[in-house]
Design a protein around this motif. Structure first.
Motif, PDB file in Angstrom:
ATOM      1  N   ASP A  60      17.118 -22.585 -19.619  1.00  0.00           N
ATOM      2  CA  ASP A  60      18.138 -22.853 -20.634  1.00  0.00           C
ATOM      3  C   ASP A  60      17.518 -23.314 -21.952  1.00  0.00           C
ATOM      4  O   ASP A  60      18.010 -22.976 -23.023  1.00  0.00           O
ATOM      5  CB  ASP A  60      19.117 -23.914 -20.113  1.00  0.00           C
ATOM      6  CG  ASP A  60      20.268 -24.139 -21.059  1.00  0.00           C
ATOM      7  OD1 ASP A  60      20.914 -23.146 -21.461  1.00  0.00           O
ATOM      8  OD2 ASP A  60      20.525 -25.310 -21.411  1.00  0.00           O
ATOM      9  N   ALA A  61      16.423 -24.061 -21.853  1.00  0.00           N
ATOM     10  CA  ALA A  61      15.787 -24.600 -23.057  1.00  0.00           C
ATOM     11  C   ALA A  61      14.878 -23.592 -23.765  1.00  0.00           C
ATOM     12  O   ALA A  61      14.506 -23.806 -24.919  1.00  0.00           O
ATOM     13  CB  ALA A  61      14.975 -25.847 -22.689  1.00  0.00           C
ATOM     14  N   ALA A  62      14.532 -22.518 -23.105  1.00  0.00           N
ATOM     15  CA  ALA A  62      13.599 -21.543 -23.699  1.00  0.00           C
ATOM     16  C   ALA A  62      14.243 -20.863 -24.901  1.00  0.00           C
ATOM     17  O   ALA A  62      15.397 -20.449 -24.848  1.00  0.00           O
ATOM     18  CB  ALA A  62      13.206 -20.493 -22.661  1.00  0.00           C
ATOM     19  N   ASP A  63      13.472 -20.765 -25.989  1.00  0.00           N
ATOM     20  CA  ASP A  63      14.007 -20.056 -27.147  1.00  0.00           C
ATOM     21  C   ASP A  63      13.880 -18.554 -26.916  1.00  0.00           C
ATOM     22  O   ASP A  63      13.204 -18.092 -26.003  1.00  0.00           O
ATOM     23  CB  ASP A  63      13.341 -20.501 -28.449  1.00  0.00           C
ATOM     24  CG  ASP A  63      11.867 -20.185 -28.529  1.00  0.00           C
ATOM     25  OD1 ASP A  63      11.448 -19.133 -28.026  1.00  0.00           O
ATOM     26  OD2 ASP A  63      11.134 -20.995 -29.124  1.00  0.00           O
ATOM     27  N   GLU A  64      14.538 -17.802 -27.751  1.00  0.00           N
ATOM     28  CA  GLU A  64      14.625 -16.358 -27.547  1.00  0.00           C
ATOM     29  C   GLU A  64      13.258 -15.679 -27.528  1.00  0.00           C
ATOM     30  O   GLU A  64      13.043 -14.718 -26.795  1.00  0.00           O
ATOM     31  CB  GLU A  64      15.507 -15.725 -28.613  1.00  0.00           C
ATOM     32  CG  GLU A  64      15.914 -14.328 -28.261  1.00  0.00           C
ATOM     33  CD  GLU A  64      17.145 -13.885 -29.005  1.00  0.00           C
ATOM     34  OE1 GLU A  64      17.224 -12.683 -29.266  1.00  0.00           O
ATOM     35  OE2 GLU A  64      17.997 -14.729 -29.314  1.00  0.00           O
ATOM     36  N   ASP A  65      12.314 -16.165 -28.325  1.00  0.00           N
ATOM     37  CA  ASP A  65      10.982 -15.561 -28.388  1.00  0.00           C
ATOM     38  C   ASP A  65      10.204 -15.689 -27.086  1.00  0.00           C
ATOM     39  O   ASP A  65       9.397 -14.832 -26.755  1.00  0.00           O
ATOM     40  CB  ASP A  65      10.162 -16.186 -29.519  1.00  0.00           C
ATOM     41  CG  ASP A  65      10.734 -15.877 -30.886  1.00  0.00           C
ATOM     42  OD1 ASP A  65      11.435 -14.854 -31.019  1.00  0.00           O
ATOM     43  OD2 ASP A  65      10.483 -16.665 -31.819  1.00  0.00           O
ATOM     44  N   GLU A  66      10.436 -16.760 -26.349  1.00  0.00           N
ATOM     45  CA  GLU A  66       9.678 -16.986 -25.125  1.00  0.00           C
ATOM     46  C   GLU A  66      10.495 -16.790 -23.856  1.00  0.00           C
ATOM     47  O   GLU A  66       9.959 -16.891 -22.755  1.00  0.00           O
ATOM     48  CB  GLU A  66       9.100 -18.405 -25.131  1.00  0.00           C
ATOM     49  CG  GLU A  66      10.153 -19.490 -25.092  1.00  0.00           C
ATOM     50  CD  GLU A  66       9.568 -20.900 -25.093  1.00  0.00           C
ATOM     51  OE1 GLU A  66       8.338 -21.056 -25.153  1.00  0.00           O
ATOM     52  OE2 GLU A  66      10.366 -21.837 -25.030  1.00  0.00           O
ATOM     53  N   ARG A  67      11.761 -16.456 -23.981  1.00  0.00           N
ATOM     54  CA  ARG A  67      12.660 -16.397 -22.826  1.00  0.00           C
ATOM     55  C   ARG A  67      12.142 -15.467 -21.724  1.00  0.00           C
ATOM     56  O   ARG A  67      12.122 -15.841 -20.549  1.00  0.00           O
ATOM     57  CB  ARG A  67      14.057 -15.968 -23.267  1.00  0.00           C
ATOM     58  CG  ARG A  67      15.064 -16.019 -22.130  1.00  0.00           C
ATOM     59  CD  ARG A  67      16.487 -16.010 -22.608  1.00  0.00           C
ATOM     60  NE  ARG A  67      16.767 -17.312 -23.216  1.00  0.00           N
ATOM     61  CZ  ARG A  67      17.319 -17.468 -24.407  1.00  0.00           C
ATOM     62  NH1 ARG A  67      17.670 -16.439 -25.118  1.00  0.00           N
ATOM     63  NH2 ARG A  67      17.545 -18.671 -24.891  1.00  0.00           N
TER      64      ARG A  67
END
Length: 144
Positions: A60-67
């Motif tokens: 849930d905390a991962a940003d879109e670049d690292e998801r």
């Protein structure tokens, strides 16, 4: 030593974890998954619940670049968890656990929780279907 079927079942379970995390049915999934990992031991089941919750929080905390990287990493972590579980079981228990892992993937994998639908708005004629291996024939208009 893991067989191909065991590796496939473990991978299916790992994928199901990351696909189910954050879905409307996460609570149901995590309970079933923790029961599988805990094998009747309340302590192991609670530890599994904690690890599942940590996975969900990290995803849930991962940003879109690292998801995608985070999802892949956690799918592999859970695959390892399930592989270790399968290796530790006797044949009959192993077969049941492999079936349960495949079932989790079928029900909760692929990004769609197969037992519920939420957050949808329909305007006009709609054909809606959920579930696996179901058939739907649609006829819209007066000729239907």
């Amino acid at each position: 030593m893991l067989t191909e079927a065991m590796v496939a079942a473990a991978a299916a379970g790992g994928t199901a974890v990351v696909e189910a995390a954050g879905s409307d049915l996460w609570a149901w999934f995590r309970t079933r998954c923790a029961r599988l990992v805990g094998r009747g031991d309340p302590g192991r089941e609670n530890e599994a619940l904690d690890r599942l919750d940590r996975t969900a929080a990290v995803l849930d905390a991962a940003d879109e670049d690292e998801r995608e990287q985070v999802r892949d990493r956690h799918a592999r972590l859970w695959q390892g968890e399930f592989s270790s579980l399968l290796e530790s079981l006797e044949e009959a228990d192993r077969e049941r656990s492999m079936a349960e892992l495949r079932s989790l993937k079928e029900e909760f994998g692929d990004g769609v929780a197969g037992l519920a639908v939420s957050g949808n708005t329909f305007h006009g004629p709609v054909a809606f279907q959920t579930g696996s291996h179901s058939r739907q024939d649609n006829h819209f208009g007066t000729a239907g």
